[in-house]
Design an enzyme around this catalytic site. Structure first.
Site, mmCIF file in Angstrom:
data_model
loop_
_atom_site.group_PDB
_atom_site.id
_atom_site.type_symbol
_atom_site.label_atom_id
_atom_site.label_comp_id
_atom_site.label_asym_id
_atom_site.label_seq_id
_atom_site.Cartn_x
_atom_site.Cartn_y
_atom_site.Cartn_z
ATOM 1 N N HIS A 1 -49.532 42.469 -10.833
ATOM 2 C CA HIS A 1 -49.106 41.061 -10.826
ATOM 3 C C HIS A 1 -49.763 40.299 -11.978
ATOM 4 O O HIS A 1 -49.141 39.437 -12.608
ATOM 5 C CB HIS A 1 -49.456 40.382 -9.501
ATOM 6 N N HIS B 1 -42.560 36.227 1.706
ATOM 7 C CA HIS B 1 -42.538 37.582 1.140
ATOM 8 C C HIS B 1 -41.874 38.581 2.074
ATOM 9 O O HIS B 1 -42.125 39.783 1.987
ATOM 10 C CB HIS B 1 -43.950 38.024 0.754
ATOM 11 N N HIS C 1 -47.601 32.504 -6.784
ATOM 12 C CA HIS C 1 -48.142 33.488 -5.837
ATOM 13 C C HIS C 1 -49.448 34.094 -6.338
ATOM 14 O O HIS C 1 -50.350 34.383 -5.562
ATOM 15 C CB HIS C 1 -47.107 34.577 -5.585
ATOM 16 N N TRP D 1 -45.083 41.804 5.877
ATOM 17 C CA TRP D 1 -46.447 42.129 5.446
ATOM 18 C C TRP D 1 -47.372 42.065 6.672
ATOM 19 O O TRP D 1 -47.219 41.142 7.492
ATOM 20 C CB TRP D 1 -46.872 41.095 4.390
ATOM 21 N N HIS E 1 -37.113 39.517 -2.006
ATOM 22 C CA HIS E 1 -37.571 38.200 -2.457
ATOM 23 C C HIS E 1 -38.060 38.236 -3.897
ATOM 24 O O HIS E 1 -38.354 39.297 -4.452
ATOM 25 C CB HIS E 1 -38.690 37.690 -1.542
HETATM 26 N N1 NFK Z 1 -48.857 40.385 -3.265
HETATM 27 C C1 NFK Z 1 -47.835 40.749 -2.303
HETATM 28 C C2 NFK Z 1 -47.863 39.922 -1.070
HETATM 29 C C3 NFK Z 1 -49.219 39.762 -0.511
HETATM 30 O O1 NFK Z 1 -50.199 40.144 -1.123
HETATM 31 C C4 NFK Z 1 -49.336 39.163 0.795
HETATM 32 C C5 NFK Z 1 -48.221 38.676 1.453
HETATM 33 C C6 NFK Z 1 -48.331 38.088 2.697
HETATM 34 C C7 NFK Z 1 -49.558 37.957 3.295
HETATM 35 C C8 NFK Z 1 -50.681 38.437 2.645
HETATM 36 C C9 NFK Z 1 -50.577 39.027 1.393
HETATM 37 N N2 NFK Z 1 -51.704 39.503 0.722
HETATM 38 C C10 NFK Z 1 -52.974 39.373 1.209
HETATM 39 O O2 NFK Z 1 -53.918 39.865 0.603
HETATM 40 C C11 NFK Z 1 -46.563 40.640 -3.043
HETATM 41 O O3 NFK Z 1 -46.417 41.434 -3.892
HETATM 42 O O4 NFK Z 1 -45.754 39.771 -2.933
HETATM 43 ZN ZN ZN Z 2 -45.499 40.537 -5.438
HETATM 44 ZN ZN ZN Z 3 -43.845 39.186 -2.811
#
Ligand code: NFK
Ligand code: ZN
Ligand code: ZN
Length: 209
Positions: free
Chosen positions: A160, A48, A58, A18, A52
């Site tokens: 989500h 993430h 989360h 990410w 995963h």
């Molecule tokens: N929501 C994402 C991951 C995510 O949003 C995220 C992951 C790592 C660092 C920052 C993130 N989002 C920041 O807004 C997911 O689907 O897992």
């Molecule tokens: Zn997610």
């Molecule tokens: Zn994720």
């Protein structure tokens, strides 16, 4: 013996992460040599990264962590649905709902070819309405080959939140390139990491007997 498909990304220093997250790293703490009989490694990883499972923690402070999640959703019969035709976001009309009927676990294939070497900011997200409908049909786990259920720039995480409302579980970053659509047994258990908001999984599909 029934065939097994490994639908996990290899974890290595170059695995796409990410934006802004640190790279995955494998360290060596000891090497075989004079006075040392073993190789010993350690790893550092964004939770993430790679293939995963998101824990409910989360997307909600009162959600359970990876260690505290039920395992049932992550193991059992599933259906793999091809939605490569979806444009930008998987909408209700993109899904073969007859194929979903009776399934407790649903995996969606959005990629023609999985982007193993670059981060894809334009991955295909999933509409919250799709998640709500799946939840209403008794689906307990949604999986995708995309990096997330919601678009990268989303601040509301509607899909989500729809997962949270239906108390489903999530798998992201699956590699579904070589797997025909249809029914399989899924095994993709999150590690028992206390307090973790996500965990790497070794995801496999097994041909049904
Ligand atoms: N929501 C994402 C991951 C995510 O949003 C995220 C992951 C790592 C660092 C920052 C993130 N989002 C920041 O807004 C997911 O689907 O897992
Ligand atoms: Zn997610
Ligand atoms: Zn994720």
């Amino acid at each position: 013996m029934s065939r097994i498909w490994d639908i996990s990304q290899p974890l290595h220093a170059g695995v796409p992460v990410w934006p802004g997250e640190p790279a995955f790293a494998l360290h060596s703490h000891a090497v075989i040599g004079d006075g040392c009989p073993v190789n010993v490694g350690g790893m550092s990883t964004p939770l993430h990264a790679g293939t995963h499972g998101d824990a409910p923690l989360h997307y909600a402070n009162d959600g359970v962590s990876s260690a505290d999640s039920d395992l049932d959703p992550y193991i059992g019969p599933c259906v793999l649905i091809d939605v490569r035709h979806a444009q930008g976001r998987v909408e209700v009309g993109d899904i073969d709902w007859d194929a979903v009927a009776g399934a407790e676990r649903v995996l969606l294939r959005t990629y023609e070819t999985f982007p193993h070497h670059v981060w894809d900011s334009d991955f295909t997200a999933i509409a919250a309405e799709v998640i709500a409908r799946l939840g209403g049909m008794g689906v307990r786990l949604i999986g995708t080959d995309a990096a997330s259920l919601d678009p990268e720039q989303s601040k509301t995480l509607d899909a989500h939140q729809a997962v949270k409302a239906a108390d489903m579980r999530i798998l992201e970053g699956l590699v579904l390139d070589d797997v025909p659509s249809g029914r399989y047994e899924l095994i993709a258990l999150p590690l028992r990491i206390v307090g973790a908001d996500a965990s790497p999984v070794r995801a496999i599909l097994r041909e049904l007997a």
